[in-house]
Design a protein around this motif. Structure first.
Motif, short mmCIF file in Angstrom:
data_model
loop_
_atom_site.label_atom_id
_atom_site.label_comp_id
_atom_site.label_asym_id
_atom_site.label_seq_id
_atom_site.Cartn_x
_atom_site.Cartn_y
_atom_site.Cartn_z
N UNK A 114 -2.37 -13.31 -12.03
CA UNK A 114 -2.29 -14.62 -11.37
C UNK A 114 -1.65 -14.49 -10.00
N UNK A 115 -2.02 -15.45 -9.15
CA UNK A 115 -1.42 -15.57 -7.83
C UNK A 115 -0.52 -16.79 -7.87
N UNK A 116 0.69 -16.69 -7.32
CA UNK A 116 1.67 -17.75 -7.43
C UNK A 116 2.08 -18.29 -6.07
N UNK A 117 2.45 -19.55 -6.09
CA UNK A 117 2.96 -20.23 -4.90
C UNK A 117 4.29 -20.87 -5.24
N UNK A 118 5.20 -20.89 -4.27
CA UNK A 118 6.58 -21.31 -4.51
C UNK A 118 7.00 -22.38 -3.52
N UNK A 119 7.71 -23.39 -4.02
CA UNK A 119 8.41 -24.33 -3.15
C UNK A 119 9.78 -23.71 -2.93
N UNK A 120 10.06 -23.31 -1.71
CA UNK A 120 11.32 -22.64 -1.42
C UNK A 120 12.50 -23.60 -1.43
N UNK A 121 12.22 -24.92 -1.37
CA UNK A 121 13.30 -25.91 -1.41
C UNK A 121 13.71 -26.16 -2.87
N UNK A 122 12.74 -26.40 -3.73
CA UNK A 122 13.02 -26.74 -5.14
C UNK A 122 12.97 -25.53 -6.08
N UNK A 127 0.91 -21.68 -10.30
CA UNK A 127 -0.24 -20.79 -10.24
C UNK A 127 -1.15 -21.30 -9.12
N UNK A 128 -2.04 -20.44 -8.67
CA UNK A 128 -2.93 -20.79 -7.56
C UNK A 128 -3.68 -22.10 -7.82
N UNK A 129 -4.27 -22.23 -9.00
CA UNK A 129 -5.05 -23.44 -9.32
C UNK A 129 -4.21 -24.70 -9.24
N UNK A 130 -3.02 -24.64 -9.77
CA UNK A 130 -2.10 -25.79 -9.71
C UNK A 130 -1.72 -26.12 -8.27
N UNK A 131 -1.42 -25.07 -7.51
CA UNK A 131 -1.03 -25.26 -6.11
C UNK A 131 -2.19 -25.89 -5.33
N UNK A 132 -3.40 -25.44 -5.60
CA UNK A 132 -4.56 -25.98 -4.91
C UNK A 132 -4.76 -27.45 -5.26
N UNK A 133 -4.63 -27.80 -6.56
CA UNK A 133 -4.76 -29.20 -7.00
C UNK A 133 -3.75 -30.10 -6.30
N UNK A 134 -2.62 -29.57 -5.96
CA UNK A 134 -1.56 -30.35 -5.31
C UNK A 134 -1.61 -30.23 -3.78
N UNK A 147 2.93 -18.72 -0.48
CA UNK A 147 2.47 -17.64 -1.35
C UNK A 147 3.69 -16.82 -1.79
N UNK A 148 3.73 -16.50 -3.07
CA UNK A 148 4.88 -15.81 -3.62
C UNK A 148 4.51 -14.38 -4.01
N UNK A 149 5.30 -13.45 -3.56
CA UNK A 149 5.11 -12.05 -3.93
C UNK A 149 5.93 -11.78 -5.20
N UNK A 150 5.28 -11.31 -6.26
CA UNK A 150 5.99 -11.07 -7.52
C UNK A 150 6.07 -9.59 -7.87
N UNK A 151 5.93 -8.72 -6.87
CA UNK A 151 5.96 -7.28 -7.10
C UNK A 151 7.29 -6.82 -7.70
N UNK A 152 8.40 -7.37 -7.19
CA UNK A 152 9.71 -6.97 -7.72
C UNK A 152 9.85 -7.34 -9.20
N UNK A 153 9.34 -8.51 -9.57
CA UNK A 153 9.37 -8.95 -10.96
C UNK A 153 8.53 -8.02 -11.84
N UNK A 154 7.33 -7.71 -11.37
CA UNK A 154 6.44 -6.82 -12.13
C UNK A 154 7.06 -5.43 -12.26
N UNK A 155 7.64 -4.93 -11.16
CA UNK A 155 8.29 -3.61 -11.21
C UNK A 155 9.44 -3.59 -12.21
#
Length: 175
Positions: A114-122, A127-134, A147-155
């Motif tokens: 999955x591709x993720x998006x983040x609100x840096x304030x909240x 997920x991409x689909x949710x972010x697109x709907x909003x 756009x959120x990079x989750x490489x550190x989490x995966x590592x």
């Protein structure tokens, strides 16, 4: 391994605490030799009978205690005599580790797929689909979703998965 040695292990202590909680921990941490009634345990430990019974039932559900019933001939009342079976703790912990390994592996796969998006304030993640709907806008504060990079989490998950596999002696299954 003797009860005393087993109960000195911090991993075992944490496991028992997670099972029975703080109110049941005195029951789990002080297993008597031989059979004991719930009333005797409550009196000996200075605990409420319901807390003792709850802890004993949880230990029973996890194969760490057994009981046998005796019926009083005169009153018909049942008495439960409990025995602790802590020899099962190592196998239970290994089962928990296997469940954790499976859960981490599934979560890692989810993060990879999955591709993720983040609100840096909240700090809300979508997920991409949710972010697109909003419209790539946070529903809470209206800030743009980045756009959120989750490489550190995966590592981090991969390192933990590898450590668990090593400890359990489990090889990675190739797809």
């Amino acid at each position: 391994m003797a009860f005393e040695e087993l109960l000195e292990d911090p991993v075992v202590q944490k496991y028992l605490h997670e099972l029975v909680g703080p109110n049941g921990m005195p029951v789990a941490a002080a297993p008597p030799d031989g059979e004991v009634t719930d009333e005797e345990l409550a009196e000996r430990l200075g605990l409420e009978l319901n807390d003792v019974r709850r802890a004993l039932f949880i230990l029973y559900e996890n194969d760490l205690a057994t009981y046998r019933r005796l019926r009083d001939e005169d009153s018909g009342w049942l008495t439960y005599l409990w025995t602790f079976e802590y020899d099962n703790i190592p196998a239970n912990l290994e089962d928990e580790m296997h469940r954790l390994l499976d859960a981490l592996d599934n979560r890692r796969q989810y993060e990879l797929e999955n591709e993720f998006y983040l609100c840096e304030v909240c700090s809300l993640r979508f997920e991409f689909g949710e972010a697109m709907e909003r419209g790539f806008e946070c529903p809470e504060c209206g800030s743009p979703l980045e756009s959120m990079e989750n490489t550190h989490l995966i590592d981090a998950m991969e390192a933990r998965i590898e450590a668990l596999r090593d400890e359990l002696g489990v090889q990675q299954v190739e797809a």
